[in-house]
Design a protein around this motif. Structure first.
Motif, PDB file in Angstrom:
ATOM      1  N   LYS A   7       3.106   3.868  -7.982  1.00 41.72           N
ATOM      2  CA  LYS A   7       3.495   2.474  -8.236  1.00 41.72           C
ATOM      3  C   LYS A   7       2.337   1.614  -8.735  1.00 41.72           C
ATOM      4  CE  LYS A   7       5.108   1.980  -4.090  1.00 41.72           C
ATOM      5  NZ  LYS A   7       5.717   1.359  -2.880  1.00 41.72           N
ATOM      6  N   GLY A   8       1.107   2.032  -8.418  1.00 46.53           N
ATOM      7  CA  GLY A   8      -0.038   1.214  -8.797  1.00 46.53           C
ATOM      8  C   GLY A   8      -0.175   1.010 -10.293  1.00 46.53           C
ATOM      9  N   HIS A   9       0.266   2.028 -11.086  1.00 42.63           N
ATOM     10  CA  HIS A   9       0.061   1.931 -12.544  1.00 42.63           C
ATOM     11  C   HIS A   9       1.303   2.296 -13.352  1.00 42.63           C
ATOM     12  CE1 HIS A   9      -4.331   1.174 -12.438  1.00 42.63           C
ATOM     13  NE2 HIS A   9      -4.207   1.747 -11.253  1.00 42.63           N
ATOM     14  N   ALA A  10       2.398   2.633 -12.672  1.00 41.18           N
ATOM     15  CA  ALA A  10       3.623   3.005 -13.395  1.00 41.18           C
ATOM     16  C   ALA A  10       4.101   1.930 -14.375  1.00 41.18           C
ATOM     17  CB  ALA A  10       4.731   3.339 -12.392  1.00 41.18           C
ATOM     18  N   PRO A  11       4.011   0.605 -14.035  1.00 42.32           N
ATOM     19  CA  PRO A  11       4.497  -0.406 -14.979  1.00 42.32           C
ATOM     20  C   PRO A  11       3.756  -0.422 -16.317  1.00 42.32           C
ATOM     21  CG  PRO A  11       4.303  -1.338 -12.772  1.00 42.32           C
ATOM     22  CD  PRO A  11       3.650   0.013 -12.728  1.00 42.32           C
ATOM     23  N   THR A  12       2.586   0.233 -16.402  1.00 45.59           N
ATOM     24  CA  THR A  12       1.879   0.325 -17.688  1.00 45.59           C
ATOM     25  C   THR A  12       2.751   1.023 -18.726  1.00 45.59           C
ATOM     26  OG1 THR A  12      -0.265   0.401 -16.552  1.00 45.59           O
ATOM     27  CG2 THR A  12      -0.210   1.235 -18.810  1.00 45.59           C
ATOM     28  N   ASP A  51       3.226  -3.880  -6.229  1.00 44.45           N
ATOM     29  CA  ASP A  51       2.070  -2.979  -6.076  1.00 44.45           C
ATOM     30  C   ASP A  51       1.377  -2.623  -7.388  1.00 44.45           C
ATOM     31  OD1 ASP A  51       2.274  -2.872  -3.271  1.00 44.45           O
ATOM     32  OD2 ASP A  51       3.824  -1.326  -3.414  1.00 44.45           O
ATOM     33  N   PHE A  52       1.696  -3.333  -8.473  1.00 49.38           N
ATOM     34  CA  PHE A  52       1.034  -3.101  -9.761  1.00 49.38           C
ATOM     35  C   PHE A  52      -0.423  -3.564  -9.651  1.00 49.38           C
ATOM     36  CE2 PHE A  52       1.255  -4.126 -14.611  1.00 49.38           C
ATOM     37  CZ  PHE A  52       0.726  -2.877 -14.908  1.00 49.38           C
ATOM     38  N   GLU A  53      -1.373  -2.718 -10.053  1.00 51.22           N
ATOM     39  CA  GLU A  53      -2.797  -3.082  -9.981  1.00 51.22           C
ATOM     40  C   GLU A  53      -3.578  -2.528 -11.175  1.00 51.22           C
ATOM     41  OE1 GLU A  53      -4.497  -1.578  -6.375  1.00 51.22           O
ATOM     42  OE2 GLU A  53      -3.738   0.448  -6.668  1.00 51.22           O
TER      43      GLU A  53
END
Length: 709
Positions: A585-590, A609-611
């Motif tokens: 979840k930390g980088h999936a929205p990329t 949880d985007f970071e």
């Protein structure tokens, strides 16, 4: 003359829970014991008397002064010490300090003074802009009780001495002690003036008390020069400035300012300099030459100090004849360009004494002076109120206290130079690190040619290890556009967001690339980002440019030189999208699938949880300092960017790669401690509540998203 004065009060009693008074005193007692044992081991008999005037106070010493001088001769004995200053008497100390290196030296000098002192102190620093920024931040964050600090602008004094040609390496700043009657407040009557390369081995109050021994005519106290410089016999045709006998060294000076003003000191030193420069053409030892020429003409005005008040450790000095036992020593002066490599029979002892203070934990010097109350400032009052509002029975008390703890900060620990670009697109790489990540610095500097702002969380001893590492590295010592800012260790948690904020606040470019030190940016990323800043009109829009993050599990990696090469390595399993197997979840929205074929920037939406690692304007919100150690320290920052309506734009031809390393101590605590995880959840909930108060109903989506996880 305009000057800035700051008073730094006692740390508060609740804050003293962090620095326990008894522990501090025991630590200091142990170090004093070690120093005294070292002195006993190093003590050697002197090789004869030091000249004919070893203990002579001055040419016109009276009977009382002779008696006092004899007493000082024996002051290696604990039971026969010279009288010191009155209890709680304020002692004034002045120092000229310019540049990054001198600022580091000042800290070691100040530590040695604070370690031994029993009196309130007022430091007066004549500084350039660099030293002012470094030292004002340091003292403000140090919060030492019963210490005041004033700063005076050296630029305003340059015209007073710029007409004097000076060959000494100290440059124009080496002449500024001549201007102190003008620079310092007119109501200041006495001051001890010190070079930055001084180490104290005793209470400075003993030196201050010597003012009482001055006759009515004496205005200046100095130690005789311990080299043959002013004797003029060092080489053929050596022609020094005129001096009385061996002359005097100006590394330690007692200035009776009130009397100096009365005899028109400013006019007298100018006339002396003008007269001598007609034949000498320039000074060789800066202010020292002019002081000596003045004393040669006016010997009645000088009070000669015993030479243990300025033991001069340059090559070929007679410093070894200055003491019968090393325990006699009061002040050590590293006045050789060789510094710690100087030749002296007892140099190992001197070096150990210096290193003791160099690496000494400055937090232990935040101790009250018994019987000398200090007035609290408005800042400390606010801090005290915040501490008193905390519930010590709260399970998360330690986390909450950490949020308001004041850490010492030393900005620009190494030389720093930066020239702004003309186009307004320059960007600084911003990161934080601790001692276990030092090995990444050289690689980052090779991958990123632009300016860098790094905050390093270290102890005093670790900071010195870092200094030696940086000075030995060909890569690091040749990079002047890297700002290294030391945040000194204190407390049980790693205050990761506080450390990040120190790096962020001390950026000199309009844009910042917020990253972690474990990542290597792609080659050419600096130039690519500057072009993207223009293309995406960052100056007039709220955007956060996302640099896609990847990782390798290999310690040795053939770094991809292009996006095509990276995609090939991704397909072969040499690289992975960052944390896909641990924290998707930390980088999936990329949206890595879209990125593979993207040729233009694309917008993505915030998700829980985007970071990502982003490029933003320097005026972006700071990191939330309630999050310490592992967990939510970057997530909360991206959430606030979204709350402030930043558009998240993924760059199609940018990437960075995370290099492998051992797990941090904090992630181990997170995994093993239910209490740690409970408190992190509590802090998350409180952060959500604060977001709702700041941004209203728009912030409800973050709470909803969190509950749906």
């Amino acid at each position: 003359m305009c000057h800035i004065r700051r008073a730094f009060p006692a740390p508060l009693r609740m804050l003293a829970g962090i620095h326990r008074s008894t522990a501090v005193e025991e630590e200091n007692r142990q170090i004093r014991l070690q120093l005294s044992q070292s002195q006993g081991l190093a003590a050697q008999p002197a090789e004869g008397n030091y000249g004919n005037q070893q203990w002579v106070a001055s040419a016109d010493t009276g009977p009382e002064d002779v008696e006092n001088t004899a007493e000082e001769r024996a002051n290696h004995s604990e039971c026969s010490r010279s009288p010191t200053a009155e209890k709680c008497e304020l002692i004034h100390v002045a120092c000229v300090c310019a540049g990054h290196n001198a600022s580091r030296d000042v800290v070691t000098l100040v530590k040695s003074i604070l370690f031994h002192r029993r009196n309130p102190l007022h430091f007066h620093f004549i500084t350039d802009t660099v030293a002012n920024q470094i030292l004002s931040t340091l003292f403000q964050s140090w919060m030492v009780p019963s210490v005041q600090v004033s700063f005076y602008d050296a630029d305003e004094l340059k015209s007073e001495v710029s007409w004097i040609p000076n060959k000494h390496y100290s440059g124009i700043y080496g002449l500024m002690k001549l201007t102190l009657t003008k620079a310092l407040p007119s109501n200041l009557s006495k001051v001890i003036v010190l070079d930055t390369d001084i180490t104290f081995a005793t209470d400075i109050a003993e030196l201050w008390a010597i003012f009482r021994k001055f006759t009515e005519k004496q205005v200046i106290g100095l130690v005789e020069n311990q080299s043959d410089w002013y004797l003029g016999n060092l080489w053929k045709n050596h022609k020094p400035w005129p001096a009385l006998g061996r002359g005097f060294n100006t590394g330690v000076i007692l200035l009776y300012l009130e009397r100096l003003r009365r005899i028109s000191w400013e006019q007298m030193w100018r006339l002396t300099a003008e007269r001598e420069l007609m034949s000498m053409l320039s000074t060789s030892l800066a202010d020292q030459d002019i002081f000596n020429a003045f004393i040669k003409q006016n010997p009645v005005l000088v009070h000669q100090l015993p030479c243990f008040w300025n033991v001069q450790l340059s090559d070929h000095t007679r410093s070894e004849q200055c003491y019968t036992e090393v325990s006699d020593l009061k002040v050590i002066h590293w006045n050789s360009p060789k510094k710690l490599r100087v030749k002296n029979k007892h140099v190992e002892f001197f070096r150990n004494l210096y290193l003791t203070f160099l690496e000494y934990d400055g937090n232990l010097l935040r101790r009250e002076l018994f019987g000398c109350p200090s007035q609290a400032s408005s800042e400390s009052t606010v801090l005290q109120q915040a501490l008193e509002e905390l519930d010590e029975d709260d399970q998360c008390y330690d986390f909450r206290r950490e949020r308001i703890m004041v850490h010492r900060v030393h900005l620009y620990f190494l030389q720093y130079e930066y020239t702004p670009t003309d186009d307004g697109t320059d960007i600084t790489l911003v990161a934080q690190l601790s001692m276990d990540r030092l090995q990444m610095l050289e690689a980052i500097c090779k991958h990123w040619e632009g300016p860098i702002s790094l905050a390093l969380y270290m102890s005093d001893a670790e900071a010195q290890q870092f200094l030696r590492y940086a000075q030995a590295s060909e890569v690091l010592k040749n990079r002047k556009n890297v700002g290294y800012h030391i945040v000194y260790k204190e407390g049980q948690f790693y205050p990761v967001n506080l450390v990040r904020n120190v790096a962020l606040r001390n950026v000199n470019t309009p844009y910042v690339f917020l990253t972690d030190v474990d990542f290597l940016p792609m080659y050419g990323l600096y130039d690519y980002l500057r072009k993207s800043i223009v293309q995406l009109d960052m100056a007039n829009t709220k955007k956060a440019l996302v640099v896609p993050a990847f990782e390798t599990l290999r310690y040795r990696l053939s770094f991809p030189k292009s996006k095509a090469e990276l995609l090939s390595m991704l397909d072969m399993g040499t690289l992975y999208t960052f944390r896909y197997h641990v924290w998707t979840k930390g980088h999936a929205p990329t949206n890595y699938a879209k990125w593979r074929t993207a040729t233009t920037p694309y917008k993505v939406e915030w998700e829980a949880d985007f970071e990502p690692y982003v490029v933003v304007r320097r005026d972006c919100p700071e990191y939330d300092q309630r999050f310490v150690g592992f967990g939510w320290n970057k997530v909360s920052h991206i959430m606030e960017l979204d709350a402030q309506e930043y558009d998240l734009i993924v760059l199609p031809n940018a990437f960075m790669i995370h290099m492998p390393h051992a797990p941090s101590f904090d992630i181990s605590k997170f995994r093993s401690s239910p209490s740690y995880r409970y408190c992190l959840t509590t802090l998350k909930d409180e952060f959500h509540q604060d977001l709702s108060r700041k941004y209203g109903s728009a912030a409800l989506k973050y709470l909803t998203a969190q509950r749906n996880i």
